[in-house]
Write an enzyme that holds these catalytic residues in place. Structure first.
Site, PDB file in Angstrom:
ATOM      1  N   ASP A 194       0.851  -1.195   0.000  1.00 25.26           N
ATOM      2  CA  ASP A 194       0.000   0.000   0.000  1.00 25.26           C
ATOM      3  C   ASP A 194       0.888   1.247   0.000  1.00 25.26           C
ATOM      4  O   ASP A 194       1.796   1.363   0.827  1.00 25.26           O
ATOM      5  CB  ASP A 194      -0.862  -0.058   1.283  1.00 25.26           C
ATOM      6  CG  ASP A 194      -1.991   0.947   1.279  1.00 25.26           C
ATOM      7  OD1 ASP A 194      -2.409   1.383   0.200  1.00 25.26           O
ATOM      8  OD2 ASP A 194      -2.479   1.275   2.393  1.00 25.26           O
TER       9      ASP A 194
ATOM     10  N   HIS B 153      -9.133   4.796  -2.441  1.00 24.48           N
ATOM     11  CA  HIS B 153      -8.475   4.836  -1.132  1.00 24.48           C
ATOM     12  C   HIS B 153      -9.381   5.593  -0.159  1.00 24.48           C
ATOM     13  O   HIS B 153     -10.399   6.156  -0.557  1.00 24.48           O
ATOM     14  CB  HIS B 153      -7.123   5.565  -1.244  1.00 24.48           C
ATOM     15  CG  HIS B 153      -6.066   4.709  -1.841  1.00 24.48           C
ATOM     16  ND1 HIS B 153      -5.008   4.232  -1.114  1.00 24.48           N
ATOM     17  CD2 HIS B 153      -5.927   4.206  -3.087  1.00 24.48           C
ATOM     18  CE1 HIS B 153      -4.251   3.481  -1.891  1.00 24.48           C
ATOM     19  NE2 HIS B 153      -4.783   3.448  -3.101  1.00 24.48           N
TER      20      HIS B 153
ATOM     21  N   ASN C 223     -10.280   0.482  -0.329  1.00 23.63           N
ATOM     22  CA  ASN C 223      -9.309   0.393   0.769  1.00 23.63           C
ATOM     23  C   ASN C 223      -9.918   0.802   2.106  1.00 23.63           C
ATOM     24  O   ASN C 223     -10.459   1.915   2.231  1.00 23.63           O
ATOM     25  CB  ASN C 223      -8.142   1.343   0.498  1.00 23.63           C
ATOM     26  CG  ASN C 223      -7.224   0.857  -0.602  1.00 23.63           C
ATOM     27  OD1 ASN C 223      -7.530  -0.104  -1.296  1.00 23.63           O
ATOM     28  ND2 ASN C 223      -6.097   1.514  -0.747  1.00 23.63           N
TER      29      ASN C 223
HETATM   30  P1  13P Z   1      -9.040   4.778   5.453  1.00 26.64           P
HETATM   31  O1  13P Z   1      -8.163   5.622   6.306  1.00 26.64           O
HETATM   32  O2  13P Z   1     -10.283   5.512   5.039  1.00 26.64           O
HETATM   33  O3  13P Z   1      -9.371   3.469   6.080  1.00 26.64           O
HETATM   34  O4  13P Z   1      -8.254   4.474   4.080  1.00 26.64           O
HETATM   35  C1  13P Z   1      -7.285   3.445   4.037  1.00 26.64           C
HETATM   36  C2  13P Z   1      -6.458   3.470   2.790  1.00 26.64           C
HETATM   37  O5  13P Z   1      -6.750   4.141   1.821  1.00 26.64           O
HETATM   38  C3  13P Z   1      -5.254   2.632   2.772  1.00 26.64           C
HETATM   39  O6  13P Z   1      -4.487   2.846   1.629  1.00 26.64           O
HETATM   40  O1  G3H Z   2      -3.231   4.811   3.575  1.00 25.18           O
HETATM   41  C1  G3H Z   2      -2.734   4.587   4.669  1.00 25.18           C
HETATM   42  C2  G3H Z   2      -3.080   3.338   5.396  1.00 25.18           C
HETATM   43  O2  G3H Z   2      -4.185   3.543   6.233  1.00 25.18           O
HETATM   44  C3  G3H Z   2      -1.874   2.815   6.130  1.00 25.18           C
HETATM   45  O3  G3H Z   2      -1.550   3.634   7.194  1.00 25.18           O
HETATM   46  O4  G3H Z   2       0.868   4.197   6.881  1.00 25.18           O
HETATM   47  O5  G3H Z   2      -0.241   4.337   9.148  1.00 25.18           O
HETATM   48  O6  G3H Z   2       0.226   2.113   8.098  1.00 25.18           O
HETATM   49  P1  G3H Z   2      -0.068   3.576   7.874  1.00 25.18           P
HETATM   50 ZN    ZN Z   3      -4.555   4.825   0.833  1.00 22.85          ZN
END
Ligand code: 13P
Ligand code: G3H
Ligand code: ZN
Length: 330
Positions: free
Chosen positions: A93, A232, A275
């Site tokens: 991700d 996302h 996501n």
């Molecule tokens: P949220 O913060 O809305 O759960 O989105 C997660 C995300 O886009 C991870 O890439």
């Molecule tokens: O897009 C971000 C995801 O929610 C992951 O978050 O970078 O804190 O693991 P993180």
């Molecule tokens: Zn994201």
């Protein structure tokens, strides 16, 4: 070098094709620890849903990259043990460099995201193309991003959305060769996606956020018909979890997410990957807070992480059945 096929994982190509044809979206749930992974696998086996296990660079640092990869391999076996060999993707991700994407491809990921959205358009294309060339040689699928989500993304704070420009998408996907495209149409990361000032109120006094820009999504779909689109920042921020967190000592303010109906509508379009991370964080935090507050003598970690995991399993099953429509598609 480990290839994802040897781990029993799949890339996203076949899953996305079926999801677009079937008008549903594949859940992409982030995980950082064993309990989150158990909940994702249990919920998706129970509801017979394919799933994308998402690992951020922060998750790799937190949990150790080698351990995470073995956990994903374990997830494939765990699903079988639970009774169904569901398709499982291991996805990076928000990869921000070629080196990070390469490291994931080389260690068994079946899909990577290269997020060049903070670069200039041409630099985004050059970086994304380089990742695609490397990843495709190993059969690994690649997600690119055009447009910038408001909020915090990889320590980059954008105050306003820069919506994806439909006139750029054909050029971007043909020149980069990406397999899917993350777009910006009004979602954002975290639990504070809108300010109360941006919302209206319904007849019960509840805040109603502004709708996603479905007009932009439609324009994009016209430009690249049938091309897999990713959303996302798609947590709904359930009020019950926010209330529970605040009741048991938390302090979350103005937490507003994307209404589930909007995501359901998006899932019937070319949006085939949604996501979700923050909702899972909220669910676990709410239950952990409740257990610790109501049972102050408890210090067995299983007694608070266990119920948190159970709540997370329930939440994810709800998502596949009622929001994404991926239940029954494994
Ligand atoms: P949220 O913060 O809305 O759960 O989105 C997660 C995300 O886009 C991870 O890439
Ligand atoms: O897009 C971000 C995801 O929610 C992951 O978050 O970078 O804190 O693991 P993180
Ligand atoms: Zn994201």
């Amino acid at each position: 070098m480990v290839n994802y096929k040897d781990l029993g994982l799949v890339n996203t190509n076949d899953l996305f094709k079926k999801a677009i044809e079937g008008k549903y979206a594949i859940p992409a749930f982030n995980f950082n620890n064993m309990e989150q992974l158990q909940a994702i696998v249990a919920a998706c086996v129970e509801t017979k849903s394919p799933v994308i296990l998402q690992v951020s660079s922060g998750a790799r640092k937190y949990a150790n990259q080698t351990l995470l990869r073995y956990m994903a391999q374990g997830a494939v076996e765990y699903a079988k043990e639970l009774g169904l060999n569901i398709p499982i993707v291991l996805h990076l991700d928000h990869g921000d460099t070629f080196e990070l994407c390469k490291s994931c491809v080389d260690s068994g990921f079946s899909s990577v995201m290269i997020d060049g959205s903070s670069h200039s358009y041409e630099d985004n294309i050059a970086l994304t193309k380089k990742v695609v060339e490397y990843a495709h040689a190993q059969g690994v699928s690649v997600e690119g991003e055009l447009g910038v989500l408001a909020g915090v993304e990889d320590d980059v704070v954008a105050e306003h959305h820069t919506y994806t420009r439909p006139e750029e998408v054909v050029d971007f996907v043909t020149r980069t060769g990406v397999d899917s495209l993350a777009i910006s149409i009004g979602t954002s990361h975290g639990a504070n996606k809108f300010t109360p000032a941006q919302c209206t109120r319904d007849e019960n006094g509840h805040l109603v956020p502004p709708p996603l820009r479905f007009d932009i999504l439609e324009e994009i779909e016209k430009q690249i018909p049938g091309f897999p689109i990713v959303l996302h920042g798609s947590s709904s921020v359930p009020q019950e979890y926010v209330d529970m967190i605040n009741k048991y000592g938390g302090d979350l303010k103005d937490s507003i997410g994307i209404p589930e109906e909007q995501l359901r509508k998006a899932a019937t379009s070319a949006v085939c990957k949604i996501n979700i991370d923050s909702d899972g964080r909220l669910a676990m935090t709410a239950v952990v807070r409740k257990v610790l507050a109501t049972k102050p003598g408890e210090f067995d970690v299983r007694k608070y992480l266990g119920p948190a995991r159970d709540e997370l399993t329930k939440l994810y099953a709800h998502k596949t059945v009622n929001v994404l429509g991926s239940a029954g598609k494994a």
